[in-house]
Design a protein around this motif. Sequence first.
Motif, PDB file in Angstrom:
ATOM      1  N   VAL C 264       0.848  -1.195   0.000  1.00  0.00           N
ATOM      2  CA  VAL C 264       0.000   0.000   0.000  1.00  0.00           C
ATOM      3  C   VAL C 264       0.881   1.242   0.000  1.00  0.00           C
ATOM      4  CG1 VAL C 264      -1.639   1.338   1.383  1.00  0.00           C
ATOM      5  CG2 VAL C 264      -1.959  -1.137   1.101  1.00  0.00           C
ATOM      6  N   LYS C 265       1.886   1.201   0.840  1.00  0.00           N
ATOM      7  CA  LYS C 265       2.798   2.337   0.949  1.00  0.00           C
ATOM      8  C   LYS C 265       3.488   2.610  -0.387  1.00  0.00           C
ATOM      9  CE  LYS C 265       6.783   3.514   3.804  1.00  0.00           C
ATOM     10  NZ  LYS C 265       7.484   3.094   5.040  1.00  0.00           N
ATOM     11  N   GLU C 266       3.949   1.576  -0.983  1.00  0.00           N
ATOM     12  CA  GLU C 266       4.626   1.692  -2.272  1.00  0.00           C
ATOM     13  C   GLU C 266       3.686   2.301  -3.313  1.00  0.00           C
ATOM     14  OE1 GLU C 266       6.651  -2.141  -3.019  1.00  0.00           O
ATOM     15  OE2 GLU C 266       6.125  -1.673  -5.133  1.00  0.00           O
ATOM     16  N   THR C 267       2.480   1.795  -3.335  1.00  0.00           N
ATOM     17  CA  THR C 267       1.482   2.304  -4.283  1.00  0.00           C
ATOM     18  C   THR C 267       1.230   3.797  -4.081  1.00  0.00           C
ATOM     19  OG1 THR C 267       0.430   0.149  -4.353  1.00  0.00           O
ATOM     20  CG2 THR C 267      -0.923   2.034  -5.045  1.00  0.00           C
ATOM     21  N   LEU C 268       1.101   4.182  -2.827  1.00  0.00           N
ATOM     22  CA  LEU C 268       0.838   5.595  -2.555  1.00  0.00           C
ATOM     23  C   LEU C 268       2.055   6.438  -2.910  1.00  0.00           C
ATOM     24  CD1 LEU C 268      -1.107   5.290   0.834  1.00  0.00           C
ATOM     25  CD2 LEU C 268      -2.053   5.700  -1.458  1.00  0.00           C
ATOM     26  N   ALA C 269       3.237   5.959  -2.532  1.00  0.00           N
ATOM     27  CA  ALA C 269       4.457   6.736  -2.771  1.00  0.00           C
ATOM     28  C   ALA C 269       4.686   6.949  -4.263  1.00  0.00           C
ATOM     29  CB  ALA C 269       5.651   6.041  -2.139  1.00  0.00           C
ATOM     30  N   ASN C 270       4.288   5.976  -5.067  1.00  0.00           N
ATOM     31  CA  ASN C 270       4.546   6.067  -6.504  1.00  0.00           C
ATOM     32  C   ASN C 270       3.387   6.633  -7.303  1.00  0.00           C
ATOM     33  OD1 ASN C 270       7.045   4.945  -6.118  1.00  0.00           O
ATOM     34  ND2 ASN C 270       6.243   2.850  -6.265  1.00  0.00           N
ATOM     35  N   PHE C 271       2.312   6.922  -6.613  1.00  0.00           N
ATOM     36  CA  PHE C 271       1.125   7.367  -7.340  1.00  0.00           C
ATOM     37  C   PHE C 271       1.346   8.700  -8.064  1.00  0.00           C
ATOM     38  CE2 PHE C 271      -2.771   9.857  -7.553  1.00  0.00           C
ATOM     39  CZ  PHE C 271      -3.520   9.025  -8.361  1.00  0.00           C
ATOM     40  N   THR C 272       0.994   8.709  -9.327  1.00  0.00           N
ATOM     41  CA  THR C 272       0.893   9.991 -10.035  1.00  0.00           C
ATOM     42  C   THR C 272      -0.281   9.889 -10.987  1.00  0.00           C
ATOM     43  OG1 THR C 272       2.356   9.246 -11.787  1.00  0.00           O
ATOM     44  CG2 THR C 272       3.363  10.590 -10.039  1.00  0.00           C
ATOM     45  N   GLY C 273      -0.652  10.991 -11.588  1.00  0.00           N
ATOM     46  CA  GLY C 273      -1.819  10.998 -12.461  1.00  0.00           C
ATOM     47  C   GLY C 273      -1.547  11.802 -13.719  1.00  0.00           C
ATOM     48  N   LEU C 274      -2.614  12.093 -14.400  1.00  0.00           N
ATOM     49  CA  LEU C 274      -2.507  12.834 -15.647  1.00  0.00           C
ATOM     50  C   LEU C 274      -1.835  14.204 -15.463  1.00  0.00           C
ATOM     51  CD1 LEU C 274      -3.168  12.678 -18.648  1.00  0.00           C
ATOM     52  CD2 LEU C 274      -5.503  13.437 -18.121  1.00  0.00           C
ATOM     53  N   PRO C 275      -2.138  14.949 -14.416  1.00  0.00           N
ATOM     54  CA  PRO C 275      -1.503  16.263 -14.259  1.00  0.00           C
ATOM     55  C   PRO C 275       0.015  16.171 -14.206  1.00  0.00           C
ATOM     56  CG  PRO C 275      -3.347  16.045 -12.748  1.00  0.00           C
ATOM     57  CD  PRO C 275      -3.135  14.694 -13.363  1.00  0.00           C
ATOM     58  N   GLN C 276       0.527  15.103 -13.596  1.00  0.00           N
ATOM     59  CA  GLN C 276       1.975  14.915 -13.527  1.00  0.00           C
ATOM     60  C   GLN C 276       2.496  14.567 -14.915  1.00  0.00           C
ATOM     61  OE1 GLN C 276      -0.128  13.730 -11.004  1.00  0.00           O
ATOM     62  NE2 GLN C 276       0.585  15.434  -9.731  1.00  0.00           N
ATOM     63  N   GLU C 277       1.758  13.705 -15.618  1.00  0.00           N
ATOM     64  CA  GLU C 277       2.151  13.303 -16.963  1.00  0.00           C
ATOM     65  C   GLU C 277       2.201  14.519 -17.896  1.00  0.00           C
ATOM     66  OE1 GLU C 277      -0.223  10.531 -19.854  1.00  0.00           O
ATOM     67  OE2 GLU C 277       0.038   9.551 -17.890  1.00  0.00           O
ATOM     68  N   LEU C 278       1.170  15.354 -17.760  1.00  0.00           N
ATOM     69  CA  LEU C 278       1.083  16.536 -18.622  1.00  0.00           C
ATOM     70  C   LEU C 278       1.964  17.675 -18.111  1.00  0.00           C
ATOM     71  CD1 LEU C 278      -2.809  16.620 -19.146  1.00  0.00           C
ATOM     72  CD2 LEU C 278      -1.073  15.790 -20.774  1.00  0.00           C
ATOM     73  N   LYS C 279       2.590  17.463 -16.987  1.00  0.00           N
ATOM     74  CA  LYS C 279       3.402  18.505 -16.357  1.00  0.00           C
ATOM     75  C   LYS C 279       2.631  19.825 -16.238  1.00  0.00           C
ATOM     76  CE  LYS C 279       7.897  16.645 -17.847  1.00  0.00           C
ATOM     77  NZ  LYS C 279       7.998  15.720 -16.689  1.00  0.00           N
ATOM     78  N   LEU C 280       1.420  19.724 -15.722  1.00  0.00           N
ATOM     79  CA  LEU C 280       0.633  20.949 -15.504  1.00  0.00           C
ATOM     80  C   LEU C 280       1.348  21.818 -14.469  1.00  0.00           C
ATOM     81  CD1 LEU C 280      -2.978  19.423 -15.407  1.00  0.00           C
ATOM     82  CD2 LEU C 280      -1.747  20.428 -17.363  1.00  0.00           C
ATOM     83  N   PRO C 281       1.319  23.130 -14.664  1.00  0.00           N
ATOM     84  CA  PRO C 281       2.136  24.012 -13.813  1.00  0.00           C
ATOM     85  C   PRO C 281       1.866  23.871 -12.303  1.00  0.00           C
ATOM     86  CG  PRO C 281       1.007  25.283 -15.548  1.00  0.00           C
ATOM     87  CD  PRO C 281       0.593  23.855 -15.717  1.00  0.00           C
ATOM     88  N   THR C 282       0.630  23.594 -11.932  1.00  0.00           N
ATOM     89  CA  THR C 282       0.296  23.524 -10.508  1.00  0.00           C
ATOM     90  C   THR C 282       0.306  22.086  -9.996  1.00  0.00           C
ATOM     91  OG1 THR C 282      -0.937  25.586 -10.719  1.00  0.00           O
ATOM     92  CG2 THR C 282      -1.492  24.246  -8.829  1.00  0.00           C
ATOM     93  N   ALA C 283       0.695  21.152 -10.833  1.00  0.00           N
ATOM     94  CA  ALA C 283       0.760  19.759 -10.393  1.00  0.00           C
ATOM     95  C   ALA C 283       2.027  19.528  -9.586  1.00  0.00           C
ATOM     96  CB  ALA C 283       0.739  18.832 -11.599  1.00  0.00           C
ATOM     97  N   PRO C 284       1.885  19.040  -8.363  1.00  0.00           N
ATOM     98  CA  PRO C 284       3.086  18.699  -7.596  1.00  0.00           C
ATOM     99  C   PRO C 284       3.710  17.470  -8.239  1.00  0.00           C
ATOM    100  CG  PRO C 284       1.134  17.868  -6.476  1.00  0.00           C
ATOM    101  CD  PRO C 284       0.647  18.647  -7.667  1.00  0.00           C
ATOM    102  N   SER C 285       5.012  17.325  -8.131  1.00  0.00           N
ATOM    103  CA  SER C 285       5.587  16.143  -8.777  1.00  0.00           C
ATOM    104  C   SER C 285       5.082  14.881  -8.099  1.00  0.00           C
ATOM    105  CB  SER C 285       7.112  16.207  -8.780  1.00  0.00           C
ATOM    106  OG  SER C 285       7.566  16.294  -7.457  1.00  0.00           O
ATOM    107  N   LYS C 286       4.783  14.982  -6.811  1.00  0.00           N
ATOM    108  CA  LYS C 286       4.180  13.854  -6.105  1.00  0.00           C
ATOM    109  C   LYS C 286       2.891  14.320  -5.427  1.00  0.00           C
ATOM    110  CE  LYS C 286       7.966  10.795  -4.971  1.00  0.00           C
ATOM    111  NZ  LYS C 286       7.143   9.683  -5.474  1.00  0.00           N
ATOM    112  N   PRO C 287       1.754  13.865  -5.915  1.00  0.00           N
ATOM    113  CA  PRO C 287       0.502  14.275  -5.265  1.00  0.00           C
ATOM    114  C   PRO C 287       0.375  13.714  -3.848  1.00  0.00           C
ATOM    115  CG  PRO C 287       0.070  12.848  -7.170  1.00  0.00           C
ATOM    116  CD  PRO C 287       1.531  13.094  -7.143  1.00  0.00           C
TER     117      PRO C 287
END
Lengths: 358, 358, 358, 358
Positions: C264-287
């Motif tokens: 579970v921890k690993e999954t959460l630590a590695n989680f990212t989404g579309l905003p990270q993929e798209l490098k949206l300006p307000t997207a944190p690198s790690k949500p």
Amino acid sequence: MRRTLKAAILGATGLVGIEYVRMLANHPYIKPAYLAGKGSVGKPYEEVTRWQTVGQVPKEVADMEVKPTDPKLMEQEGVDIIFSPLPAGAAGPVEEQFAKLGYPVISNSPDHRFDPDVPLLVPELNPHTISLIDEQKKRRDWKGFIVTTPLCTAQGALFPLAPIFMNFKMDGAFITTMQSVSGEGYPGVASLDVIDNIKVLGDAYDAKTIKEVFRVLSEVKRNVNEPKLEEVTLSATTHRIATIVGHYEVLYVTFKEETPAEKVKETLANFTGLPQELKLPTAPSKPILVAEKDNRPTVYFDRWAGDVPGMSVVVGRISQVNKRTVRLASLVHNTVRGAAGGGILAAELLVEKGYIEK
Amino acid sequence: MRRTLKAAILGATGLVGIEYVRMLANHPYIKPAYLAGKGSVGKPYEEVTRWQTVGQVPKEVADMEVKPTDPKLMEQEGVDIIFSPLPAGAAGPVEEQFAKLGYPVISNSPDHRFDPDVPLLVPELNPHTISLIDEQKKRRDWKGFIVTTPLCTAQGALFPLAPIFMNFKMDGAFITTMQSVSGEGYPGVASLDVIDNIKVLGDAYDAKTIKEVFRVLSEVKRNVNEPKLEEVTLSATTHRIATIVGHYEVLYVTFKEETPAEKVKETLANFTGLPQELKLPTAPSKPILVAEKDNRPTVYFDRWAGDVPGMSVVVGRISQVNKRTVRLASLVHNTVRGAAGGGILAAELLVEKGYIEK
Amino acid sequence: MRRTLKAAILGATGLVGIEYVRMLANHPYIKPAYLAGKGSVGKPYEEVTRWQTVGQVPKEVADMEVKPTDPKLMEQEGVDIIFSPLPAGAAGPVEEQFAKLGYPVISNSPDHRFDPDVPLLVPELNPHTISLIDEQKKRRDWKGFIVTTPLCTAQGALFPLAPIFMNFKMDGAFITTMQSVSGEGYPGVASLDVIDNIKVLGDAYDAKTIKEVFRVLSEVKRNVNEPKLEEVTLSATTHRIATIVGHYEVLYVTFKEETPAEKVKETLANFTGLPQELKLPTAPSKPILVAEKDNRPTVYFDRWAGDVPGMSVVVGRISQVNKRTVRLASLVHNTVRGAAGGGILAAELLVEKGYIEK
Amino acid sequence: MRRTLKAAILGATGLVGIEYVRMLANHPYIKPAYLAGKGSVGKPYEEVTRWQTVGQVPKEVADMEVKPTDPKLMEQEGVDIIFSPLPAGAAGPVEEQFAKLGYPVISNSPDHRFDPDVPLLVPELNPHTISLIDEQKKRRDWKGFIVTTPLCTAQGALFPLAPIFMNFKMDGAFITTMQSVSGEGYPGVASLDVIDNIKVLGDAYDAKTIKEVFRVLSEVKRNVNEPKLEEVTLSATTHRIATIVGHYEVLYVTFKEETPAEKVKETLANFTGLPQELKLPTAPSKPILVAEKDNRPTVYFDRWAGDVPGMSVVVGRISQVNKRTVRLASLVHNTVRGAAGGGILAAELLVEKGYIEK
Ligand SMILES: NC(=O)c1ccc[n+]([C@@H]2O[C@H](COP(=O)([O-])OP(=O)(O)OC[C@H]3O[C@@H](n4cnc5c(N)ncnc54)[C@H](OP(=O)(O)O)[C@@H]3O)[C@@H](O)[C@H]2O)c1
Ligand SMILES: NC(=O)c1ccc[n+]([C@@H]2O[C@H](COP(=O)([O-])OP(=O)(O)OC[C@H]3O[C@@H](n4cnc5c(N)ncnc54)[C@H](OP(=O)(O)O)[C@@H]3O)[C@@H](O)[C@H]2O)c1
Ligand SMILES: NC(=O)c1ccc[n+]([C@@H]2O[C@H](COP(=O)([O-])OP(=O)(O)OC[C@H]3O[C@@H](n4cnc5c(N)ncnc54)[C@H](OP(=O)(O)O)[C@@H]3O)[C@@H](O)[C@H]2O)c1
Ligand SMILES: NC(=O)c1ccc[n+]([C@@H]2O[C@H](COP(=O)([O-])OP(=O)(O)OC[C@H]3O[C@@H](n4cnc5c(N)ncnc54)[C@H](OP(=O)(O)O)[C@@H]3O)[C@@H](O)[C@H]2O)c1
């Protein structure tokens, strides 16, 4: 161009220490090069530090190892200047040792504040007292020296009082404080003392506040020659309340002659000192900011005020009580202007004036 | 033996109302017989009341239905006396209506505090002002009457100041307050104003505090004839902090002549008034308790002090600032001495003096 | 290069509004161009705004006049996009009006959160729901549209829960919250409710939290197909405590099969989404930031975490309770990730996906 | 009639000690006869004691001198029973010494809580464990004995959990706490940890809470025989917040079979134990009070609930999460039910059962 000065910060993990780290991380020519602690020695700075301030631990120091307060190691690291926000008692001998070894030591601790040959420096108020350093070095046969900064509470009072004392026939000041808990470091104030309560600091704290205010007032350049400082009445009633950082103080100031609150306000609003003249990097353009609204200053909204955040004292509620009495309130950031920021500004002045080699 | 007086408590579910209920539940001859509210009308008292005080809702009122502020219903219930801690604005016309109908109305609200024919009564300080009632009834052609009690903050200052003004050549007083949030009722003070912050109350609150202090001082019997009250300087700087109940105030008191703090202390420690002489049931044996320790009074530990809990103002930190200046701190329980308890004591005095029929 | 979008911020003086202003002042292509309010209309923004956040009012908006929520004026100003952190009730009709007129409206208010054709968008979790906009525009015959963001409390739970639900056979979650008072706006929570106390929010608040979590979970893309969402048990017990900003939540998560906390921890630590993929300006690198120490996350030290401060949810205390149960705690910045920051990120996604014209 | 037992209270000036003093001052047959301390030895009790509770220091003990923890002096004073709320570490050896000398020692400290021959007693839950005393005396060859009471936090959980475990097929409980700062004594929790923050207590505190709950559950008399205690899952996530006294806990309780919340509620509301049967003086008529409103219990309003104030645990928010899960919240007065009151009730049971001589 100036070379970079390597700073050792003693007590770097403490509440004052973190402000040194935060402010020096962006300093034009002083950098945090040696972070000293006690219980946390040997661990990475970020891991052991309670970062109870704004922003995040600067990248360049996050992984730095906390080191012992050890002159040898500092020499190896090429430390140029020492900032010492050590606890009272611990500070005194350590600071002497470093001064003897040739370091400029800027201390925020109380241990040497009343040595007659040690400046108790507020760079805007008594900058010329740095010349005490010459005497200090000679008398003690030291290559380095110690400069101290006053108690945070005293600075919250001094910022309005010194310009007033310099320009008006001030007769006295009656001060009531509401100080934040960070003023005692961590763990410091017990939560049971301030939840649904106030902590009355008592006679000893009242007295030391006044004593420091007196010393600095005795050193400012006055434009009036009355009354003598010995005739001035000062009193402080000091308290802590459940606020994290920022000391709020109400001052009733009395005068020997009619003194319009408007004039006092103008004097405070226009006040600047040598740091402003010299454009020292950590000098706020206005050391005193005058708040106009009758519900300001407050702790939360004013502690980080100014163009060098936390370096301006915010003064408000300036009003005429009677012809010879003016009321005002001040808000000082206790760990910035009242400690680390004041220490850095002192260092900048000493560099500018040649007491610290560029 | 005295018959039991049936009391209506207006605003009985409010922060002052609950102290009336708590204190009258054990009163020798006044009982809480009619509990009036607004939003909570029709519901059992215990269910709708925020019992933000010590102990539990008294059994005898727990199931009482909260009733409207309705003269007809009160008449049916045989109400003898009305306590009115209603919000400002709402209080004024209601109180007049009841006074007209023949009820003695004891008000803690500000609406009639400056009517020249309405007593602003602190039973220990200006008891003779109850004679204004005669004039009030005549002028207004009322069968009943209104008596008011001062602002809680004013009472915290008045308890030390009035005895001082009565016995010494008091020149002025500079007051700084740290008031509890209950002083604004519920919901009252926003949590965002006092978490890690202080709420500066501003000019209007400062001014009304002073105005009430002046009125009461103008009515006390003095043992000195100097200076005239008009010459006395009073100023207050008022704040709320994150405390639930109990107003703490620091006072710097100046004099026209040398005045030893010890004498002031003695005067305060020995002060008693007519309620003590008459042994009124709610009169504390000492209206002023002098705290000796230099970390007292505090809000948490002193607000319930005294043999009638909450009715004694605790004064401490009495010390000489200079020959003509004395510093002290006071702590008043704002909803007891500063409101409900003061109101009950006023009623007892009025009963004793024949203004309310036994 | 992208043209600059002019944003109108409704409720710009509120606690969410100020975070919009703070964040947009440095935005690469959206700028705060129209600041709307209600009580504060006509006054300079800085003067009327309670800046209860870090830093100072940005220079470029300090003197801007607060304007009414008026479509005509906005048109004149050339507004391109509307952010609506208006109070519940007030928001609904206003937002519809603007959408009808052709504006993209990003709302943080609850009024349209359950319209089936309105996205309840968390850009990392259910980005594809923006396609509901097409349906919305068609069905309602609008030129613009409304997109909403979930309740701050729901987001604090969703950030750990959604990735878990997507990747593990999650059976249920039992949530206990300690929320900050800013979640109710200003004046919001009464100080008497949280000094030496907790405020229990009760059934209605518990229920709405869960309802929003359910809606978002129903829209995420799962890598597991069991259990069905209808079979998942969710419960929340919600409270406010005396903290200014930052909602802390403890979650006990149960599973249908053995599930190692480490996974579970690993999954959460590695989680990212579309905003990270798209490098949206307000997207944190790690949500999601995973805290390792067993005394973290806390409100004070973690609310501003991450490379886009306040946009990362900090999750910690991840541990195995039994084979099928994992415990964790989360900390969400309620007015940033839980409102303004989430709104800006939504806008960036909509720009990127062509729903808002560049 | 029973003779009066003379009690020595160790740590009498501490936060638990003052509750012993307060409660015993009105006890029918135990009186506070010997007040022991450490730093405060030799001074009058009232002067050195931080009376952080309701009411005032009882007259009969106000001037009593605080004495050392000295068996000789206690013998001279004719002490019959010893209450020991000493700090962990200090308590253990002292308690053994007194037990050896023949005293019944009731301890609130953790040092002996897991000795297998020492009762960990909650009089309503596991009263029969007092028979361990016989074994203890024999094995250790002591004339006196030690009885302990559980951690306050464990008791807040146990009061709802034990009756549930006794009567339903309880499968597990997931506990989240919001504990008051008094739980750590004075000075205890640093104010900087709880102003605008929560203090996460971490793994060690979580674990000890559960360990104590397990021990007591292993000793209660069950009406169901499933599941075995070893199969039950318990987990606690523990925190302190800025409240003075009263621990609030949210519990999610799971069952092996369908269990209606209504039944659980009924069981809790009707729960009583041996102390109630024996009508012990400090036994509340209802050890568990069920709160009906969905915004209760709260810390401020419920901590002093019940006919023996502070001795009833208030349980509320009882509701069905799913067929096999029930949610509830509890509020325990940590220094009364969770310490001093629990200790006195234990003593009463021991007297009644002949372990302490009348
Ligand atoms: N707080 C304020 O507002 C303020 C304002 C003006 C002046 N000051 C003065 O500044 C000083 C520091 O205050 P603070 O609030 O920062 O205190 P603090 O938070 O308690 O920090 C103390 C620091 O000193 C270190 N330390 C403690 N004992 C030491 C020893 N014997 N040798 C070397 N290092 C030691 C600690 O290191 P470890 O963590 O590694 O143990 C820690 O870094 C005090 O003298 C205080 O009077 C404070
Ligand atoms: N709090 C203090 O420390 C203090 C001290 C001195 C004087 N005072 C004065 O005492 C008064 C009451 O203060 P508080 O703190 O008790 O206020 P509060 O807690 O807000 O209570 C107000 C009470 O008045 C009732 N009420 C409100 N509007 C009403 C109306 N239009 N008609 C009839 N009843 C109405 C409410 O009934 P429902 O709940 O049924 O709506 C409630 O019982 C104020 O005038 C205040 O200035 C207060
Ligand atoms: N606070 C949070 O953590 C949070 C998180 C997620 C979502 N939200 C949602 O965001 C919204 C705003 O919350 P907040 O905390 O920012 O509230 P707030 O601090 O009370 O601010 C409300 C703002 O709305 C304005 N306003 C009030 N009534 C209005 C009306 N009828 N028409 C136009 N403007 C009006 C106010 O303007 P004036 O000051 O000029 O009167 C103020 O700027 C709410 O719907 C809330 O549910 C809040
Ligand atoms: N607080 C709670 O909610 C709670 C609940 C359940 C159990 N407990 C347990 O009760 C015990 C006391 O807690 P507390 O909160 O009352 O602590 P506290 O407020 O810190 O009081 C400690 C008391 O012990 C005395 N003392 C300290 N060291 C001593 C020593 N070496 N020898 C003899 N006396 C000594 C102190 O006397 P002086 O003041 O004279 O130095 C003081 O009276 C702890 O074991 C705690 O775990 C506490």
